[in-house]
Design a protein around this motif. Structure first.
Motif, PDB file in Angstrom:
ATOM      1  N   LEU A 108       0.825  -1.205   0.000  1.00  0.00           N
ATOM      2  CA  LEU A 108       0.000   0.000   0.000  1.00  0.00           C
ATOM      3  C   LEU A 108       0.866   1.265   0.000  1.00  0.00           C
ATOM      4  O   LEU A 108       0.586   2.221  -0.734  1.00  0.00           O
ATOM      5  CB  LEU A 108      -0.928  -0.014   1.218  1.00  0.00           C
ATOM      6  N   ILE A 109       1.916   1.261   0.808  1.00  0.00           N
ATOM      7  CA  ILE A 109       2.846   2.405   0.831  1.00  0.00           C
ATOM      8  C   ILE A 109       3.445   2.600  -0.553  1.00  0.00           C
ATOM      9  O   ILE A 109       3.513   3.719  -1.085  1.00  0.00           O
ATOM     10  CB  ILE A 109       3.955   2.186   1.893  1.00  0.00           C
ATOM     11  N   ASP A 110       3.880   1.491  -1.156  1.00  0.00           N
ATOM     12  CA  ASP A 110       4.483   1.554  -2.488  1.00  0.00           C
ATOM     13  C   ASP A 110       3.461   2.055  -3.514  1.00  0.00           C
ATOM     14  O   ASP A 110       3.797   2.803  -4.429  1.00  0.00           O
ATOM     15  CB  ASP A 110       4.999   0.171  -2.882  1.00  0.00           C
TER      16      ASP A 110
ATOM     17  N   LEU B 222       0.567   6.777   6.410  1.00  0.00           N
ATOM     18  CA  LEU B 222       0.311   5.373   6.748  1.00  0.00           C
ATOM     19  C   LEU B 222       1.286   4.831   7.797  1.00  0.00           C
ATOM     20  O   LEU B 222       1.025   3.805   8.418  1.00  0.00           O
ATOM     21  CB  LEU B 222       0.425   4.492   5.494  1.00  0.00           C
ATOM     22  N   LEU B 223       2.410   5.523   7.962  1.00  0.00           N
ATOM     23  CA  LEU B 223       3.451   5.007   8.854  1.00  0.00           C
ATOM     24  C   LEU B 223       2.971   4.911  10.303  1.00  0.00           C
ATOM     25  O   LEU B 223       3.374   4.003  11.035  1.00  0.00           O
ATOM     26  CB  LEU B 223       4.714   5.879   8.767  1.00  0.00           C
TER      27      LEU B 223
ATOM     28  N   SER C 299      10.065   7.322  -4.229  1.00  0.00           N
ATOM     29  CA  SER C 299       8.987   8.278  -4.472  1.00  0.00           C
ATOM     30  C   SER C 299       9.479   9.712  -4.374  1.00  0.00           C
ATOM     31  O   SER C 299       9.127  10.561  -5.198  1.00  0.00           O
ATOM     32  CB  SER C 299       7.862   8.041  -3.464  1.00  0.00           C
ATOM     33  N   PHE C 300      10.300   9.991  -3.372  1.00  0.00           N
ATOM     34  CA  PHE C 300      10.866  11.342  -3.240  1.00  0.00           C
ATOM     35  C   PHE C 300      11.685  11.707  -4.471  1.00  0.00           C
ATOM     36  O   PHE C 300      11.622  12.833  -4.968  1.00  0.00           O
ATOM     37  CB  PHE C 300      11.742  11.432  -1.989  1.00  0.00           C
TER      38      PHE C 300
ATOM     39  N   ARG D  74       1.833  10.110  -4.536  1.00  0.00           N
ATOM     40  CA  ARG D  74       1.123  10.579  -3.333  1.00  0.00           C
ATOM     41  C   ARG D  74       1.952  10.230  -2.099  1.00  0.00           C
ATOM     42  O   ARG D  74       1.548   9.496  -1.211  1.00  0.00           O
ATOM     43  CB  ARG D  74      -0.269   9.958  -3.306  1.00  0.00           C
ATOM     44  N   THR D  75       3.155  10.775  -2.092  1.00  0.00           N
ATOM     45  CA  THR D  75       4.133  10.436  -1.059  1.00  0.00           C
ATOM     46  C   THR D  75       3.661  10.838   0.326  1.00  0.00           C
ATOM     47  O   THR D  75       3.865  10.095   1.298  1.00  0.00           O
ATOM     48  CB  THR D  75       5.483  11.123  -1.370  1.00  0.00           C
TER      49      THR D  75
END
Length: 783
Positions: A247-249, A263-264, A285-286, A256-257
């Motif tokens: 999901l994070i990925d 989520l962390l 992502s950054f 949508r970083t």
């Protein structure tokens, strides 16, 4: 033969010794069977290896832990051992001992472990030789093999055969197939299969949910993935760290970083800590968002927490540094990872090669490519694609073509991206016919006769429905291997062009004015089962308008809507721009309203209200309402507003154009120079010089440098005006102080003439004043 390699013989002996003492009486009888089957063999040296194979065939289903099964697969993982295993199965059959589905699955699993898909499928096909039907485990193993090769048609055909047999799908079957449906973007089928699981009493577990969440994220449906994630938790299925990472990925991949970062806290609340994969997704992502400083901060955090980067993360960092133009630092990072004992892969080198290409150092890029290509593992199509792109970008199309021709000689087959890159370069160089021929070369590939048979003969398979039916019939007839070979032949007959390839060529034809060829190609791609996207439609619309075929452009738009492809912003902008050029600004505005109604996050009732405001001529209210909705939906784009400003200017509706300019200013939105030029131009023509000067002062404030034509036009109008001459002198001063480069001699003369004409205005008659005014406008602006 290599049967007697010590390592394999030792492994077999060790496994046999380790497992046998723990067996029950039932299991010991199986070993006795193995002894009986092998005792009469003439060569004693063969007995123990063959006995081991017989024992595996008899007792593989009793090896319940995954580690033991992996050890067996690892031990059998040579062609010689696999051949001996076949001999063991034949001996069991001859001895009248039942060969189970699990007995054959052990070999299928080993072929899969060796990445020998064809042999694995052949083994599955031959189960009938031993009078055993595949069970769910056997189907799952072969499904995993074919899905790994992206043969979805074959996988779903096997599933249908499975349903008609005595083997009922289990949770692993559904998870595999759901993953397959998600991979091709068929989420309705994936969710239907999820429902079917429940109907059959098979409860989805976290792996099943993760498969769908992963698929949704890959297809940019992150919001749906997050909703499913929450549904999973509500159903009492707790997420794993892998599920969180997926999901994070997903959020990171879709830019949508910040939402990924939010989520962390949930992740930590569920008792998990970030691992290497989590950091990798965030840092990547950054870098994609060009937020390089934040990427380096997280990279440092990771080190402080004792997590050591792997080759993939180094490749991401090297790419980030290269994109930032810090190619020297990227090269140092490559040395650093080698110093840590890590072996750089093709991605690391490709990132650095691309960095050299991006800054125009093509010689160094080519040199590095030649250096690393000495190692066979770095013969990578992407490497050549990078070089081809770099050379095409620098106008070196001939050199790019030469590298392309070398690829196949080196055993590196070009991918669809490689073909597309070269075609793009050829189109830019106006070698459009050569690009078109490259498309045919791409499709025909290495098997022209197969391509001709498949595309022209009675056994046509470009139709996906007939292909699915044919493969399913072959599977039902027990010809799974032949079905596999057909699909592999089709894939190997050439490189299948994707929609990007066709878009490049369609754009090339449109740019060269050959709109009929572009339309023909548009029809061809649909016959081959490829769906046009919004870029295809937008390119064609633009080309048709250029060819003055407005009616055809609207037919293409109707075709787009009929086939379920919602017009993107670029497509709507293309229509609006051309309608504006024809003075149909109201039609362009209505088209924009239509586009907004197609967006899921926009409220249609609010848009209808704004439409009514537009009908009543309240342009300010319309623009203000649109901007408020833009910012509420986080969907602001300046292009439609600048197109509308230009349209109103071309329609000589100055008040409406100024209204848009004014409202954009209220929202602190910068207008682009092109819109300012159009506004100054029409304001000068309409004699609204105060407004024209205000717009010009705005451009000076924003640091825009306008072309000499529009500057001269404004100064000329001011000098010819009875009461605006001082404005001209003031503007010339401001222009020079803002970086406009004026010829000093003519600047002084203009100033002198300006003051003189200013005096004469008060005393002389109109004709003489006009003459002096005209003289003072001969100002040469150099920039």
């Amino acid at each position: 033969m290599l049967l007697w390699k010590r390592v394999h013989f030792h492994n077999a002996s060790g496994l046999l010794t380790r497992f046998l003492p723990r067996r029950s009486q039932h299991h010991c009888s199986a070993d006795a069977d193995a002894v009986v089957v092998t005792r009469d063999l003439p060569n004693r040296n063969w007995r123990l290896p063959l006995r081991f194979c017989v024992w595996v065939a008899l007792k593989f289903e009793s090896l319940v832990d995954q580690h033991s099964r992996n050890e067996v697969s690892c031990t059998l993982a040579t062609k010689e051992w696999c051949s001996l295993y076949w001999d063991a199965l034949q001996l069991l059959k001859k001895s009248g001992i039942f060969v189970s589905s699990e007995s054959v699955r052990a070999l299928i699993r080993t072929y899969s472990y060796m990445d020998l898909a064809e042999e694995a499928i052949q083994c599955f096909d031959r189960m009938s030789e031993f009078n055993c039907e595949p069970d769910a485990h056997a189907y799952n193993t072969i499904l995993k093999v074919v899905l790994k090769k992206d043969l979805f048609v074959l996988a779903f055909s096997l599933y249908n055969v499975m349903l008609r047999s005595n083997s009922l799908p289990d949770d692993h079957t559904y998870t595999l197939l759901i993953g397959g449906f998600c991979k091709i973007g068929n989420f309705n089928a994936a969710l239907e299969m999820l429902d079917d699981m429940s109907k059959r009493g098979v409860l989805p577990d976290v792996k099943t949910y993760t498969a769908i969440i992963y698929g949704l994220c890959q297809w940019k449906k992150v919001d749906e993935a997050f909703r499913l994630f929450n549904t999973m938790k509500e159903n009492g299925c707790l997420p794993t760290l892998r599920c969180y990472n997926v999901l994070i990925d997903g959020f990171c991949m879709n830019g949508r970083t910040d939402e990924a970062l939010s989520l962390l806290s949930l992740l930590r609340k569920d008792g998990f800590a970030l691992n290497l994969q989590s950091y990798r997704s965030l840092i990547n992502s950054f870098i994609h968002a060009k937020r390089y400083s934040e990427a380096y901060v997280w990279y440092t955090k990771m080190f402080k927490r004792g997590i050591v980067p792997d080759v993939t993360l180094y490749a991401i960092m090297i790419r980030g540094l290269s994109e930032e133009g810090r190619v020297g630092e990227a090269a140092k990072m490559l040395d650093e990872m080698i110093g840590m004992g890590l072996v750089p892969d093709a991605y690391c080198y490709n990132a650095l090669i691309k960095g050299f290409c991006d800054i125009g150092r093509l010689d160094q890029a080519r040199s590095l490519q030649l250096e690393v290509s000495k190692d066979e593992q770095f013969h990578n199509a992407y490497t050549y694609t990078i070089l081809i792109c770099g050379m095409c970008r620098n106008g070196m199309v001939g050199e790019a073509r030469e590298i392309f021709n070398q690829m196949e000689k080196l055993g590196c087959l070009p991918s669809v991206v490689t073909f597309s890159a070269l075609m793009h370069g050829l189109c830019k160089a106006h070698r459009i016919e050569e690009a078109h021929l490259l498309l045919h070369e791409m499709e025909i590939g290495r098997s022209p006769s197969l391509f001709f048979r498949l595309s022209q003969g009675s056994d046509r398979v470009f139709d996906s429905v007939s292909l699915q039916k044919k493969v399913e019939q072959m599977c039902e007839a027990g010809e799974v291997l032949n079905a596999y070979k057909l699909l592999k032949q089709l894939a190997g007959s050439g490189v299948v062009p994707n929609i990007i390839t066709y878009n490049i060529l369609i754009n090339g034809f449109c740019k060269t004015g050959n709109i009929n060829a572009a339309i023909k190609l548009f029809k061809e791609l649909q016959l081959k089962g490829i769906s046009p996207d919004s870029i295809t439609y937008g390119t064609l619309v633009d080309g048709l308008y250029r060819a003055n075929r407005e009616d055809d452009a609207f037919k293409i738009r109707e075709h787009m809507l009929k086939h379920g492809c919602q017009p993107g912003l670029s497509n709507s902008n293309a229509h609006m721009s051309w309608l504006n050029k024809k003075g149909k600004v109201s039609m362009a505005f209505n088209l924009y309203f239509e586009y907004l109604k197609s967006l899921p996050r926009w409220d249609n009732d609010s848009i209808n209200v704004l439409e009514n405001h537009f009908i009543r001529g309240n342009v300010k209210e319309v623009i203000r309402g649109l901007l408020e909705m833009d910012f509420k939906c986080r969907d602001f784009n300046l292009a439609p507003y600048t197109i509308l400003i230009t349209g109103f200017c071309m329609a000589k509706k100055v008040d409406e154009a100024l209204a848009i300019f004014s409202v954009l200013g209220e929202f602190n939105i910068n207008i682009n120079p092109t819109s300012c030029v159009h506004l100054i131009d029409i304001l000068c023509e309409e004699g609204k010089l105060d407004d024209a000067v205000n717009i010009f002062l705005y451009t000076l404030e924003k640091g825009f440098m306008l072309r000499p034509r529009i500057c001269t036009k404004l100064l000329k109008c001011l000098l010819l005006s009875i009461d605006k001459k001082d404005y001209a002198i003031d503007l010339v001063d401001r222009m020079q102080s803002n970086g406009y480069c004026l010829n000093s001699h003519q600047y002084d003369k203009a100033m002198e003439n300006g003051y003189e004409s200013g005096c004469l205005l008060h005393f002389q008659d109109e004709p003489k004043v006009q003459g002096i005014g005209m003289l003072s406008c001969n100002i040469w602006l150099e920039h």
